[in-house]
Design a protein around this motif. Structure first.
Motif, short mmCIF file in Angstrom:
data_model
loop_
_atom_site.label_atom_id
_atom_site.label_comp_id
_atom_site.label_asym_id
_atom_site.label_seq_id
_atom_site.Cartn_x
_atom_site.Cartn_y
_atom_site.Cartn_z
N ILE A 90 0.86 -1.18 0.00
CA ILE A 90 0.00 0.00 0.00
C ILE A 90 0.90 1.23 0.00
O ILE A 90 1.82 1.34 0.80
CB ILE A 90 -0.92 0.02 1.24
CG1 ILE A 90 -1.78 -1.23 1.29
CG2 ILE A 90 -1.75 1.27 1.29
CD1 ILE A 90 -2.79 -1.35 0.19
N LYS A 91 0.61 2.17 -0.92
CA LYS A 91 1.36 3.42 -0.98
C LYS A 91 0.43 4.54 -0.54
O LYS A 91 -0.73 4.58 -0.94
CB LYS A 91 1.86 3.69 -2.40
CG LYS A 91 2.89 2.71 -2.87
CD LYS A 91 3.35 3.03 -4.26
CE LYS A 91 4.34 1.98 -4.72
NZ LYS A 91 4.79 2.22 -6.09
N PHE A 108 5.09 13.13 4.51
CA PHE A 108 6.01 12.20 3.88
C PHE A 108 5.25 10.98 3.34
O PHE A 108 4.24 10.57 3.90
CB PHE A 108 7.13 11.77 4.84
CG PHE A 108 6.65 11.09 6.10
CD1 PHE A 108 6.56 9.72 6.18
CD2 PHE A 108 6.31 11.85 7.22
CE1 PHE A 108 6.12 9.10 7.34
CE2 PHE A 108 5.88 11.24 8.38
CZ PHE A 108 5.78 9.86 8.44
N PRO A 109 5.76 10.41 2.24
CA PRO A 109 5.12 9.22 1.67
C PRO A 109 5.54 7.97 2.44
O PRO A 109 6.55 7.95 3.13
CB PRO A 109 5.66 9.18 0.24
CG PRO A 109 6.97 9.88 0.32
CD PRO A 109 6.85 10.91 1.41
N PHE A 110 4.73 6.91 2.28
CA PHE A 110 5.09 5.63 2.89
C PHE A 110 4.66 4.50 1.97
O PHE A 110 3.79 4.66 1.11
CB PHE A 110 4.42 5.46 4.27
CG PHE A 110 2.94 5.20 4.22
CD1 PHE A 110 2.46 3.89 4.18
CD2 PHE A 110 2.04 6.24 4.21
CE1 PHE A 110 1.10 3.65 4.13
CE2 PHE A 110 0.68 6.01 4.16
CZ PHE A 110 0.20 4.71 4.12
N ILE A 131 -2.60 13.42 13.24
CA ILE A 131 -2.01 12.56 12.22
C ILE A 131 -3.08 12.22 11.19
O ILE A 131 -4.17 11.78 11.55
CB ILE A 131 -1.46 11.26 12.85
CG1 ILE A 131 -0.39 11.59 13.89
CG2 ILE A 131 -0.91 10.34 11.77
CD1 ILE A 131 0.08 10.38 14.67
N SER A 132 -2.75 12.45 9.91
CA SER A 132 -3.65 12.07 8.80
C SER A 132 -2.88 11.13 7.89
O SER A 132 -1.79 11.47 7.43
CB SER A 132 -4.08 13.30 8.00
OG SER A 132 -4.83 14.16 8.79
N VAL A 133 -3.47 9.96 7.64
CA VAL A 133 -2.85 8.98 6.76
C VAL A 133 -3.82 8.73 5.61
O VAL A 133 -4.98 8.38 5.83
CB VAL A 133 -2.56 7.65 7.50
CG1 VAL A 133 -1.88 6.67 6.58
CG2 VAL A 133 -1.73 7.89 8.74
N THR A 134 -3.36 8.95 4.38
CA THR A 134 -4.19 8.72 3.19
C THR A 134 -3.54 7.65 2.33
O THR A 134 -2.31 7.59 2.23
CB THR A 134 -4.35 10.00 2.36
OG1 THR A 134 -3.06 10.51 2.01
CG2 THR A 134 -5.11 11.06 3.13
N TRP A 135 -4.38 6.80 1.72
CA TRP A 135 -3.88 5.77 0.81
C TRP A 135 -5.02 5.28 -0.07
O TRP A 135 -6.17 5.61 0.15
CB TRP A 135 -3.24 4.61 1.58
CG TRP A 135 -4.20 3.73 2.32
CD1 TRP A 135 -4.76 2.57 1.87
CD2 TRP A 135 -4.71 3.94 3.64
NE1 TRP A 135 -5.60 2.06 2.83
CE2 TRP A 135 -5.58 2.87 3.93
CE3 TRP A 135 -4.53 4.92 4.61
CZ2 TRP A 135 -6.27 2.76 5.13
CZ3 TRP A 135 -5.22 4.81 5.80
CH2 TRP A 135 -6.06 3.74 6.05
#
Length: 150
Positions: A90-91, A108-110, A131-135
């Motif tokens: 997952i990016k 930053f990307p993960f 914290i916001s994480v989008t994918w």
């Protein structure tokens, strides 16, 4: 020794000048003192408003996951534990927002190869963080948001 008599008009003008000076003192103090410096929540507020529906849909997509995303503090930083179905490369993107100082915000990307995502301790100072994480997963957008006290 002579005494100066002031009439009511002169007293009124002096009183108004003192009041204006008092107000100007507080305005200048508030504008120049850094302890009264308040940041905007987001710089481009109207641009953020336009993508609100996409964010709502991405948050709702979290409900289709088999289990919720969990976060915990470790010695190395903050770890987000994703459900097992999200292990397939997952990016996405992580946005760390510091409400008290926009200079500490980072983005930053993960790439998720296992079910854990580590946010290193070097990126987090003590205090409150959003914290916001989008994918994307199987063509659907996802958005996970949380507030932590690190």
């Amino acid at each position: 020794m002579s005494t100066v008599k002031l009439n009511w008009g002169t007293g009124l003008v002096i009183g108004m000048l003192l009041f204006i000076g008092f107000i100007l003192y507080f305005v200048i103090t508030m504008m120049t003192d850094s302890k009264f410096d308040h940041e905007l929540v987001v710089e481009d507020y109207y641009k953020q408003e336009l993508i609100l529906n996409e964010q709502i849909e991405a948050r709702q997509n979290l409900a289709i996951l088999s289990e919720p995303i969990r976060g915990k503090k470790t010695e190395d930083g903050w770890v987000l534990e994703f459900p097992k179905e999200l292990q397939n490369n997952i990016k996405g993107n992580v946005f760390l927002y510091r409400p008290s100082d926009k200079h500490l915000d980072s983005d930053f990307p993960f790439v998720l190869s296992e079910s854990n995502l580590l946010i290193p301790e070097t990126r987090l100072l003590d205090g409150r963080w959003n914290i916001s994480v989008t994918w994307q997963h199987e063509g659907k957008p996802f958005l996970y948001e949380t507030s932590i006290n690190y």
